[in-house]
Design an enzyme around this catalytic site. Structure first.
Site, PDB file in Angstrom:
ATOM      1  N   LYS A  15       8.061  -2.918  -1.908  1.00  0.00           N
ATOM      2  CA  LYS A  15       8.607  -3.487  -3.152  1.00  0.00           C
ATOM      3  C   LYS A  15       7.572  -3.483  -4.276  1.00  0.00           C
ATOM      4  O   LYS A  15       7.849  -3.042  -5.384  1.00  0.00           O
ATOM      5  CB  LYS A  15       9.092  -4.934  -2.920  1.00  0.00           C
ATOM      6  CG  LYS A  15      10.149  -5.078  -1.845  1.00  0.00           C
ATOM      7  CD  LYS A  15      10.650  -6.509  -1.727  1.00  0.00           C
ATOM      8  CE  LYS A  15       9.625  -7.518  -1.256  1.00  0.00           C
ATOM      9  NZ  LYS A  15       9.201  -7.402   0.154  1.00  0.00           N
ATOM     10  N   ARG A  93      14.527 -15.128  -2.008  1.00  0.00           N
ATOM     11  CA  ARG A  93      14.367 -14.916  -0.571  1.00  0.00           C
ATOM     12  C   ARG A  93      15.349 -15.756   0.232  1.00  0.00           C
ATOM     13  O   ARG A  93      15.371 -15.652   1.451  1.00  0.00           O
ATOM     14  CB  ARG A  93      12.949 -15.298  -0.167  1.00  0.00           C
ATOM     15  CG  ARG A  93      11.985 -14.107  -0.087  1.00  0.00           C
ATOM     16  CD  ARG A  93      10.625 -14.659   0.231  1.00  0.00           C
ATOM     17  NE  ARG A  93       9.760 -13.741   0.907  1.00  0.00           N
ATOM     18  CZ  ARG A  93       8.806 -13.027   0.315  1.00  0.00           C
ATOM     19  NH1 ARG A  93       8.655 -13.078  -0.983  1.00  0.00           N
ATOM     20  NH2 ARG A  93       8.016 -12.248   1.033  1.00  0.00           N
ATOM     21  N   ARG A 132      -2.915  -2.139   4.487  1.00  0.00           N
ATOM     22  CA  ARG A 132      -2.765  -2.439   3.049  1.00  0.00           C
ATOM     23  C   ARG A 132      -3.997  -3.151   2.490  1.00  0.00           C
ATOM     24  O   ARG A 132      -4.468  -4.130   3.040  1.00  0.00           O
ATOM     25  CB  ARG A 132      -1.535  -3.324   2.843  1.00  0.00           C
ATOM     26  CG  ARG A 132      -1.424  -3.837   1.415  1.00  0.00           C
ATOM     27  CD  ARG A 132      -0.058  -4.312   1.112  1.00  0.00           C
ATOM     28  NE  ARG A 132       0.197  -5.652   1.601  1.00  0.00           N
ATOM     29  CZ  ARG A 132       1.337  -6.307   1.337  1.00  0.00           C
ATOM     30  NH1 ARG A 132       2.287  -5.721   0.651  1.00  0.00           N
ATOM     31  NH2 ARG A 132       1.514  -7.510   1.793  1.00  0.00           N
ATOM     32  N   ARG A 165      -5.162  -8.979   2.600  1.00  0.00           N
ATOM     33  CA  ARG A 165      -4.535 -10.306   2.545  1.00  0.00           C
ATOM     34  C   ARG A 165      -4.615 -11.012   3.888  1.00  0.00           C
ATOM     35  O   ARG A 165      -4.466 -10.387   4.927  1.00  0.00           O
ATOM     36  CB  ARG A 165      -3.064 -10.152   2.131  1.00  0.00           C
ATOM     37  CG  ARG A 165      -2.923  -9.927   0.650  1.00  0.00           C
ATOM     38  CD  ARG A 165      -1.541  -9.564   0.245  1.00  0.00           C
ATOM     39  NE  ARG A 165      -0.477 -10.339   0.894  1.00  0.00           N
ATOM     40  CZ  ARG A 165       0.789 -10.232   0.555  1.00  0.00           C
ATOM     41  NH1 ARG A 165       1.146  -9.431  -0.417  1.00  0.00           N
ATOM     42  NH2 ARG A 165       1.714 -10.941   1.176  1.00  0.00           N
ATOM     43  N   ARG A 176       6.699 -12.743   9.558  1.00  0.00           N
ATOM     44  CA  ARG A 176       7.271 -12.583   8.207  1.00  0.00           C
ATOM     45  C   ARG A 176       8.516 -11.697   8.255  1.00  0.00           C
ATOM     46  O   ARG A 176       9.472 -11.913   7.517  1.00  0.00           O
ATOM     47  CB  ARG A 176       6.222 -12.000   7.247  1.00  0.00           C
ATOM     48  CG  ARG A 176       5.160 -13.041   6.866  1.00  0.00           C
ATOM     49  CD  ARG A 176       3.923 -12.393   6.270  1.00  0.00           C
ATOM     50  NE  ARG A 176       4.185 -11.748   5.018  1.00  0.00           N
ATOM     51  CZ  ARG A 176       3.452 -10.740   4.534  1.00  0.00           C
ATOM     52  NH1 ARG A 176       2.429 -10.272   5.216  1.00  0.00           N
ATOM     53  NH2 ARG A 176       3.754 -10.215   3.379  1.00  0.00           N
TER      54      ARG A 176
END
Ligand code: AMP
Length: 223
Positions: A15, A93, A132, A165, A176
């Site tokens: 996203k 969400r 990431r 992160r 998640r």
């Protein structure tokens, strides 16, 4: 034409990456509730400490708190005379956040044009998120496998350090994803029933995902 879009999908679906790629082209601003929450954590506040606990457990922060942060950020961005629309990344969400968003948009005389759902399997998001890295300064996202920076650990755009992160650890990623399926995926049918849902297969490299999103946005703009 003002264009207000939601990018919907599990964590790691792409996203943020796709939003960054299409923003400039369509002169849109991005509103990422995850970024707003991480900024609060970075400020070192008591609230930030509580948020970090919730986020690192792969759970959702309360609807009221997130909506309040979003409202503040969006109102500021929408009051810019050059405002041309927004990409919501990571919001809504839950069904309750979707209702809050409708009211927020009404309050600033805006409407939602489309919801782009980036379909991604658990396997591909776990793989993607564990590689990431994000620029500490500008938040640009890299992937050490498919979208590496020119020099290791350094942002191409502003030389900022690339960091990983805390919630991108494998066990948190898995949680998640499950949270997305449980709390957020009902929104797919919700927006479908409103006739504004578009979707594509996000289990592809970032360049192809960006192309697919651009193709959909071109269609939306023409309609
Ligand atoms: P993201 O960067 O969008 O993947 O968000 C990272 C984490 O921030 C999520 O796993 C949640 O804990 C929290 N978060 C971000 N956006 C929301 C939201 N709209 N509602 C509740 N929690 C959120």
């Amino acid at each position: 034409m003002v264009l207000n879009l939601i990018f919907l999908g599990p964590p790691g679906a792409g996203k943020g990456t796709v939003a960054q790629a299409v923003m400039d082209k369509y002169k849109l601003v991005q509103v990422s509730t995850g970024d707003l929450l991480r900024a609060e954590i970075a400020s070192g506040s008591e609230l930030g400490k509580k948020l970090a606990e919730v986020m690192n457990a792969g759970q959702l922060v309360s609807d009221d708190l997130v909506s309040e942060m979003l409202l503040k950020d969006l109102t500021k961005k929408a009051s810019n005379p050059d405002f041309n629309g927004v990409i919501f990344d990571g919001f809504p969400r839950t069904q309750s956040q979707a209702s809050m968003l409708e009211n927020i948009l009404l309050g600033i005389n805006q409407k939602l044009n489309a919801v782009i759902y980036i379909e991604s399997s658990k396997e591909s998001v776990v793989k993607r998120l564990s590689s990431r890295w994000t620029c500490e300064k500008c938040k640009k996202v890299y992937n050490t496998v498919s979208l590496p920076p020119k020099s290791e650990g350094i942002c191409d755009d502003d030389g900022g350090n690339l960091i990983q992160r805390d919630d991108d650890k494998p066990e948190t990623i898995s949680k998640r994803y499950d949270t997305f399926i449980e709390k957020t995926s009902p929104l797919i049918d919700y927006y479908k029933s409103k006739g504004i849902l578009y979707k594509y297969d996000g289990n592809v490299p970032p360049v192809d995902s960006i192309k697919a999103a651009e193709e959909i946005i071109r269609r939306i703009v023409k309609e």
